[in-house]
Write a protein that holds these residues in place. Sequence first.
Motif, PDB file in Angstrom:
ATOM      1  N   ARG A  75       0.865  -1.193   0.000  1.00  0.00           N
ATOM      2  CA  ARG A  75       0.000   0.000   0.000  1.00  0.00           C
ATOM      3  C   ARG A  75       0.895   1.235   0.000  1.00  0.00           C
ATOM      4  N   TYR A 135      -0.348   4.497  -0.482  1.00  0.00           N
ATOM      5  CA  TYR A 135      -1.142   5.703  -0.267  1.00  0.00           C
ATOM      6  C   TYR A 135      -1.653   5.730   1.171  1.00  0.00           C
ATOM      7  N   LYS A 136      -1.963   6.916   1.634  1.00  0.00           N
ATOM      8  CA  LYS A 136      -2.531   7.084   2.974  1.00  0.00           C
ATOM      9  C   LYS A 136      -4.022   7.399   2.926  1.00  0.00           C
ATOM     10  N   GLU A 137      -4.406   8.274   2.003  1.00  0.00           N
ATOM     11  CA  GLU A 137      -5.795   8.731   1.964  1.00  0.00           C
ATOM     12  C   GLU A 137      -6.473   8.306   0.663  1.00  0.00           C
ATOM     13  N   ASP A 186      -4.279   9.534  -2.364  1.00  0.00           N
ATOM     14  CA  ASP A 186      -3.484  10.713  -1.987  1.00  0.00           C
ATOM     15  C   ASP A 186      -3.667  11.832  -3.010  1.00  0.00           C
ATOM     16  N   GLU A 238      -9.617   1.620   0.600  1.00  0.00           N
ATOM     17  CA  GLU A 238      -9.459   2.034   1.998  1.00  0.00           C
ATOM     18  C   GLU A 238      -9.285   0.827   2.914  1.00  0.00           C
ATOM     19  N   GLU A 246      -1.370  -3.562   4.685  1.00  0.00           N
ATOM     20  CA  GLU A 246       0.004  -3.334   4.224  1.00  0.00           C
ATOM     21  C   GLU A 246       0.160  -3.613   2.734  1.00  0.00           C
TER      22      GLU A 246
END
Length: 262
Positions: free
Chosen positions: A31, A33-35, A50, A78, A82
């Motif tokens: 993964r 990206y965070k958002e 992101d 979402e 990991e």
Amino acid sequence: MRDQLSNPENGVSSDPMHSAQQNMRKVLPKRFYKEVSTGERDGRFHVLLDGRAAKTPGQNPLALATGSAADLIAAEFEAQSEDIDPSTMPCYRLANTGIDGVAVDMQAVLEDVLRFCGTDLLFYRADGPEGLVANQRTHWDPVIDWAEELAGARFILAEGIIHAAQPRAAIAGMGVHLKTIDDPIELAALHSMTTLTGSALLAIAVWKGRITAGDAWTAAHVDEDWNIAQWGQDAEAADRRDKRWSEMSAAERLAKSLSRQA
């Protein structure tokens, strides 16, 4: 990392569905990206990682016709931890199949669904035992009756496995409704439901909102459930069925999020 998610594999297939699915068989990427969010651009809805628009494995924009369809896929992104595991993202995979595969030749996929109409599971009835015959009537006859009204023609039922050629008028009548689909992702979802159940009539009934995916799933497994009741079910078969149900449920949700059906 985005290249790991997006780059297609080598090799070419003449089957647009298979070609798109082949592109998704990869070592799991991390993964990156965070958002996750969604956004509209030029009348299409995109999944944003992101803030950057996601792409399909074929490097096409992951663009959907409705915000609700984009939301379904955003939720799958979402939910990743990991690693990004496409096997847990059935709506995302169907969207990729539609964009990278079905869009290349929608007519070929449409014709494949129509071929199922000619050899549909619901046409072939058991000649016994009576309990199985009754279960088939209960779950299949209402769909047949509805499909005949939709097509404006009668279908032919048969006992056993002897092929029953269906009237051209009946197949053409179903084709009239299928040809209203202009979204390759929606068609991919319908095709998926058809192959998962072995019945275009069940898939079309779900797409049209006549029955739920759960109703169609029960109808598609009348024979299997009869045998399970007599002999039991092994764990491996149950696991395969659960995974296929996950695909069926996702196909219904994605189709409904895109469909203009009343």
